[in-house]
Motif scaffolding. Structure first.
Motif, mmCIF file in Angstrom:
data_model
loop_
_atom_site.group_PDB
_atom_site.id
_atom_site.type_symbol
_atom_site.label_atom_id
_atom_site.label_comp_id
_atom_site.label_asym_id
_atom_site.label_seq_id
_atom_site.Cartn_x
_atom_site.Cartn_y
_atom_site.Cartn_z
ATOM 1 N N LEU A 165 18.242 -15.057 -1.698
ATOM 2 C CA LEU A 165 17.892 -15.261 -3.190
ATOM 3 C C LEU A 165 19.021 -14.716 -3.908
ATOM 4 N N SER A 166 19.773 -13.811 -3.238
ATOM 5 C CA SER A 166 21.161 -13.011 -4.192
ATOM 6 C C SER A 166 22.066 -14.443 -4.053
ATOM 7 N N GLN A 167 22.060 -15.306 -3.477
ATOM 8 C CA GLN A 167 23.098 -16.392 -3.715
ATOM 9 C C GLN A 167 22.867 -17.102 -4.927
ATOM 10 N N VAL A 168 21.788 -17.067 -5.400
ATOM 11 C CA VAL A 168 21.505 -17.823 -6.562
ATOM 12 C C VAL A 168 21.313 -16.868 -7.667
ATOM 13 N N ASN A 169 20.656 -15.594 -7.661
ATOM 14 C CA ASN A 169 20.498 -14.761 -8.606
ATOM 15 C C ASN A 169 20.614 -13.178 -8.096
ATOM 16 N N LYS A 170 21.604 -12.754 -8.184
ATOM 17 C CA LYS A 170 21.610 -11.355 -7.801
ATOM 18 C C LYS A 170 20.739 -10.406 -8.240
ATOM 19 N N LYS A 171 20.700 -10.454 -9.530
ATOM 20 C CA LYS A 171 19.796 -9.319 -10.413
ATOM 21 C C LYS A 171 18.191 -9.596 -9.646
ATOM 22 N N ALA A 172 17.735 -10.738 -9.773
ATOM 23 C CA ALA A 172 16.466 -10.890 -8.860
ATOM 24 C C ALA A 172 16.475 -10.409 -7.815
ATOM 25 N N ALA A 173 17.574 -10.445 -6.999
ATOM 26 C CA ALA A 173 17.485 -10.151 -5.456
ATOM 27 C C ALA A 173 17.596 -8.603 -5.631
ATOM 28 N N GLU A 174 18.614 -7.958 -6.579
ATOM 29 C CA GLU A 174 18.467 -6.440 -6.640
ATOM 30 C C GLU A 174 17.184 -5.879 -7.116
ATOM 31 N N ARG A 175 16.258 -6.637 -7.733
ATOM 32 C CA ARG A 175 14.904 -5.976 -8.163
ATOM 33 C C ARG A 175 14.015 -5.971 -7.140
ATOM 34 N N LEU A 176 14.051 -7.243 -6.175
ATOM 35 C CA LEU A 176 13.162 -7.222 -5.034
ATOM 36 C C LEU A 176 13.644 -6.272 -4.072
ATOM 37 N N ALA A 177 14.887 -6.091 -3.710
ATOM 38 C CA ALA A 177 15.474 -5.098 -2.779
ATOM 39 C C ALA A 177 14.682 -3.641 -2.828
ATOM 40 N N LEU A 178 14.332 -3.507 -4.108
ATOM 41 C CA LEU A 178 13.622 -2.004 -4.217
ATOM 42 C C LEU A 178 12.270 -1.941 -3.940
ATOM 43 N N THR A 179 11.554 -3.294 -3.417
ATOM 44 C CA THR A 179 10.351 -3.306 -2.814
ATOM 45 C C THR A 179 10.298 -3.799 -1.567
ATOM 46 N N ASP A 180 9.177 -3.484 -0.705
ATOM 47 C CA ASP A 180 8.934 -3.837 0.507
ATOM 48 C C ASP A 180 8.450 -5.289 0.680
ATOM 49 N N PHE A 181 8.298 -5.740 1.808
ATOM 50 C CA PHE A 181 7.635 -7.200 1.995
ATOM 51 C C PHE A 181 6.121 -6.856 1.551
ATOM 52 N N PRO A 182 5.659 -7.802 0.686
ATOM 53 C CA PRO A 182 4.297 -8.006 0.128
ATOM 54 C C PRO A 182 3.371 -7.776 1.258
ATOM 55 N N GLU A 183 2.258 -7.006 1.184
ATOM 56 C CA GLU A 183 1.285 -6.879 2.332
ATOM 57 C C GLU A 183 -0.084 -7.270 1.598
ATOM 58 N N THR A 184 -0.111 -7.019 0.062
ATOM 59 C CA THR A 184 -1.448 -7.262 -0.629
ATOM 60 C C THR A 184 -1.324 -8.159 -1.469
ATOM 61 N N GLU A 185 -2.431 -8.820 -1.961
ATOM 62 C CA GLU A 185 -2.474 -9.709 -2.911
ATOM 63 C C GLU A 185 -1.515 -9.463 -4.266
ATOM 64 N N ARG A 186 -1.870 -8.063 -4.598
ATOM 65 C CA ARG A 186 -1.256 -7.637 -5.659
ATOM 66 C C ARG A 186 0.302 -7.581 -5.638
ATOM 67 N N GLN A 187 0.684 -7.170 -4.562
ATOM 68 C CA GLN A 187 2.147 -7.018 -4.260
ATOM 69 C C GLN A 187 2.597 -8.422 -4.231
ATOM 70 N N PHE A 188 1.809 -9.418 -3.505
ATOM 71 C CA PHE A 188 2.197 -10.939 -3.512
ATOM 72 C C PHE A 188 2.662 -11.268 -4.980
ATOM 73 N N GLU A 189 1.748 -11.027 -5.861
ATOM 74 C CA GLU A 189 1.915 -11.476 -7.286
ATOM 75 C C GLU A 189 3.046 -11.111 -7.857
ATOM 76 N N HIS A 190 3.289 -9.543 -7.565
ATOM 77 C CA HIS A 190 4.620 -9.073 -8.355
ATOM 78 C C HIS A 190 5.916 -9.562 -7.583
ATOM 79 N N CYS A 191 5.773 -9.690 -6.190
ATOM 80 C CA CYS A 191 7.292 -10.343 -5.781
ATOM 81 C C CYS A 191 7.395 -11.553 -6.154
#
Length: 880
Positions: free
Chosen positions: A85-111
């Motif tokens: 993702l950082s190859q196309v949008n570094k800011k979005a990648a930096e935001r996702l890097a603050l989270t873990d792989f989504p395990e729940t449906e709520r986390q999926f929606e956010h990620c």
């Protein structure tokens, strides 16, 4: 566009040695009009090269995600996906890097929301999942399927695979939205093959062309093998574009292509290389991270050095090894890699370990911690794994602990015996994963055996750690067992560390995690809380011997109890004592919690000067590099304060987001969830607040503690009251009262200020509960006084902005935001309730421009939606 050669140099565009295939490019250009493209063919058909060559020149931003078997571990895949993702949008990648792989449906929606918002700007994006057939983890496949389905139709996901899709693509197929490139498409035509040889400066007769095509059947890998054979067979001729060089040493041999492909690699590639070059290539098959830097280390040379014998010799394997600029790594053809892997037995064990060590070093330097651990394991460098874990908090994050446990389950018993410190790390991993019973069972078998061994300092250290682990398990389990004999384990741990000559634990591993509440008691009886605190006090004398681990926790428990009782004088006294002891023992979390109580005490007293002092000390914690979780707890504590004072615009964005969680261990999430719920309540989002509280009760053990239950129930009560559900409000209030009554835990009610005042007033008038009127009257008075002090504090305009949320500070403490003229115009339109279409018409802007400007406004203000942006802007006088 120039090609980068295998030694890192660039070839002139006019000397491009790879065949452009317009036919395949046309097929791919047609295919990427669809949201999904599946490129499926067996090994050696040039799938990757065809897609790679296409996206190099296609007008789209491409994120290339190179998959491997290890991406079936979700945390590893998550880092890989973020890198793509950082190859196309570094800011979005930096935001996702603050989270873990989504395990729940709520986390999926956010990620999903983070990259989707960033990619909705009208640009064409392509995401390539190479070697997709290697993925079988259901959670990873589910994420990829969800992400692919959520992308706008303008964007495309390309899956490169040897087999049929392992995700559901029926909906795309049924709607005619699935593009495909097949094995038949990828076969070279005779004309393409002829052109390929021409580019390679190999002149062949019509008979040889026909013979080669008959033998290869258009299979790209076989054609490449023929190319290499012919270059070796006709060295003079292939180097002479005119084809008029010396006569060939031998003619094309058809059976060479038809024979076993590995034999062909052996005879036509490897046999012509020096033994050192062959060994170097075999070494490359041991690691995935084929970066130029790592290859230099493996080769034992700098590519800038004259001669470059090993790196330079790789040219002879073109195009079986090529440089991929998207991921800054070399790529080895699957079949060639398999061939090299089959020859790994030719390497001495020490040679293999040296490669793994270099790979581990590179991974550690490039924030690839999980892969670093994997390579340390392969190298047998278990001491390095121990060192890596000692650089992390005492309680490991869930995903890191899960990965480590898989490795530690693979370690042979004899290695544990040789390196007994591994037992201590293993116990720590099990505790981090809340596998308390398993850990205790293993230690019951292990400890007598270790105690019987001849004493030596290293063994004493291991036994110290294991007894301390048993003590920690005892503290955690005492919530349910009421068994406080864990003090004996800490006594034994201190004895063993004394045999070593003193403490050897250092931060961050010596920094104890205290969770959301200090008093881990789940029954309201007064004597139970006293017994628990008394047991903690017995542990304190041993804390100094354990590197200060836990120093100050007993006093902090007394401070917590006193604060919840509303005894501000006693709470402040104990908090200051805990602060002193924590700093002496470098117990950063205990220090943070003591400052948190002092902040709450200052707020309850209306002492603004005291609050400012606490702010400064909390900010100072951000400089404590060994306090690994400093930013998370900093945001949580400030978030709590800002919810109380109505300054929700200053809360860290991740706390406002229901789908985002910190990287804390799941045992420590309770306070975080409570602050999220308080944020929703402050924003009058009462159903969302109730949902957060329900999440805390169902998922985090802090909901088991009496103090946690009271805070949850009091907040539930005022939420229900605001929703005009009086029956539920009074029921929750009564439950909270019953829990608080034995210890007179009064403060959670008072801290809800005017909202609790309204609720208890209604309870008094309606006589709807069995709560004594005297208690209700007292609570109404206390909440009313608190609300008045809170109002005065909130009116102080010079409150400092959290350093975690502010990019700059003014003398007044209010963050200054600079908006462009266009951003101000759009912001004013938003405040007037105009839609995006109306804003576009008003200012003669395209819809994409309006969306982009709004997104920029949100980013600058730290807003999460339109209402949030308008409210923050109004507070900053940006709407004038």
């Amino acid at each position: 566009m120039s090609e980068q050669l295998l030694d890192g140099t660039s070839a002139d565009p006019g000397e491009r040695r790879f065949l452009d295939r317009p036919r395949i490019d046309c097929l791919l250009e047609e295919a990427v009009r669809n949201p999904v493209v599946f490129v499926s063919a067996g090994a050696g058909y040039g799938k990757t090269h065809a897609v790679y060559s296409f996206v190099l020149d296609y007008p789209a931003k491409t994120g290339w995600i190179q998959l491997s078997q290890r991406d079936n571990f979700s945390a590893r895949f998550w880092k890989n996906f973020i890198a793509g993702l950082s190859q196309v949008n570094k800011k979005a990648a930096e935001r996702l890097a603050l989270t873990d792989f989504p395990e729940t449906e709520r986390q999926f929606e956010h990620c999903l929301a983070v990259p989707l918002d960033a990619l909705d700007d009208g640009t064409k994006y392509i995401f390539v999942y190479d070697d997709f057939h290697l993925i079988h983890n259901k959670a990873v496949l589910h994420f990829i399927e969800r992400f692919t389905g959520a992308l706008s139709p303008n964007n495309t996901s390309i899956f490169i695979s040897r087999f049929e899709s392992s995700i559901n693509l029926i909906k795309y197929l049924s709607k005619g939205l699935l593009g495909g490139i097949t094995e038949e498409d990828l076969r070279f035509s005779k004309e393409e093959m002829t052109e390929y040889f021409r580019i390679q400066n190999i002149n062949l007769s019509f008979q040889d062309i026909s013979s080669i095509y008959h033998d290869t059947d258009g299979w790209a890998f076989a054609i490449q093998m023929a190319d290499l054979f012919l270059k070796n067979a006709y060295p003079e001729r292939s180097s002479d574009p005119s084809g008029q060089g010396s006569p060939p040493k031998q003619r094309y041999r058809p059976h060479a292509i038809r024979s076993n492909i590995f034999n062909l690699i052996e005879s036509e590639i490897m046999s012509g290389l020096p033994s050192a070059q062959q060994k170097f290539l075999i070494k490359l098959s041991l690691t995935e991270h084929l970066t130029p830097q790592l290859l230099e280390a493996v080769a034992g040379e700098k590519t800038q050095a004259a001669g470059k014998p090993l790196m330079g010799g790789m040219k002879k394997t073109l195009p079986l090894i090529r440089f991929d600029a998207y991921i800054n790594k070399y790529r080895i053809h699957h079949l060639f890699l398999e061939y090299l892997s089959n020859r790994q037995s030719e390497l001495a064990e020490e040679e293999k370990r040296e490669v793994y060590r270099e790979a581990a070093k590179w991974c550690a330097q490039n924030n690839q911690e999980l892969d670093a651990v994997f390579n340390h394991e392969r190298a047998g460098d278990y001491e390095k794994i121990i060192a890596m874990t000692n650089a992390l908090p005492l309680v490991l994050s869930d995903h890191y602990a899960q990965y480590l446990l898989r490795i530690f389950d693979r370690i042979p018993p004899d290695i544990y015996k040789k390196t007994p410190t591994l037992y201590a790390v293993r116990a720590r991993i099990l505790i981090s994963l809340t596998m308390f019973d398993r850990c205790e069972k293993e230690l019951e078998t292990l400890m007598p055996r270790l105690e019987a061994l001849p004493p030596e300092p290293g063994l004493h250290w291991v036994l110290m750690a294991l007894y301390a682990d048993l003590g920690l398990i005892g503290i955690i389990n005492s919530t349910y067992t009421k068994n406080y004999s864990f003090t004996a384990h800490f006594e034994r741990a201190a004895w063993h560390i004394n045999q070593c000559g003193g403490p050897v634990l250092r931060p961050p591993v010596s920094v104890i995690n205290i969770g959301s509440y200090i008093c881990r008691v789940n029954t309201p009886e007064k004597e139970e809380t006293d017994r628990y605190i008394g047991a903690l006090a017995k542990v304190t004398p041993h804390a100094a011997m354990l590197g200060g681990c836990g120093l100050g926790i007993a006093v902090l428990a007394r401070a917590e109890l006193a604060f919840f009782k509303g005894d501000m004088m006693e709470a402040e006294q104990y908090s200051l004592q805990a602060l002193y002891q924590a700093r002496k023992g470098e117990q950063y979390e205990i220090e943070n919690r003591a400052l948190f109580f002092l902040l709450r005490i200052g707020l309850a007293k209306g002492n603004f000067e005291k609050i400012l002092q606490m702010f400064k000390q909390l900010e100072a914690q951000l400089c404590m590099v060994h306090y690994i979780n400093r930013y998370i707890y900093h945001d949580i504590v400030f978030g709590w304060f800002y919810t109380q004072t109505g300054q929700t615009e200053k809360i860290a964005p991740w706390i406002k987001d229901d789908f985002e969680e910190s990287d804390l261990n799941s045992m420590d999430h309770g306070l975080e969830i409570l602050v999220k719920a308080k944020y929703h309540f402050a924003e009058k989002e009462y159903p969302a607040a109730l949902a957060s509280l329900e999440n805390q009760k169902s998922k985090y053990d802090s909901g088991d503690f009496v103090m946690g239950q009271i805070e949850v129930k009091t907040l539930e009560a005022v939420c229900y009251y605001q929703l005009h559900n009086r029956a539920a409000a009074f029921a929750a209030l009564e439950t909270a009262y019953r829990l608080s009554e034995p210890n007179d835990l009064y403060m959670p009610f008072v801290e809800l200020g005017k909202n609790m005042r309204a609720l208890v007033t209604a309870a008094l008038k309606g006589k709807a509960t069995e709560i004594p009127p005297a208690w209700l009257t007292r609570t109404r008075l206390g909440a009313s006084n608190y609300a008045k002090k809170l109002f005065k504090i909130a009116q102080k305009s010079h409150l400092p902005v959290s350093a975690a949320n502010a990019g700059a500070k003014q003398d007044s403490g209010i963050q200054k935001v600079h908006l462009s003229r266009r951003e101000r115009d759009v912001l004013v339109c938003l405040s007037q309730g105009m839609t995006q279409d109306e804003i576009a018409d008003e200012h003669s802007l395209s819809m994409n421009t309006v969306k982009s400007v709004i997104r920029s406004i949100y980013n600058k203000l730290g807003a999460i939606n339109k209402a949030d942006a308008v409210r923050i802007a109004a507070g900053m006088d940006l709407l004038k």
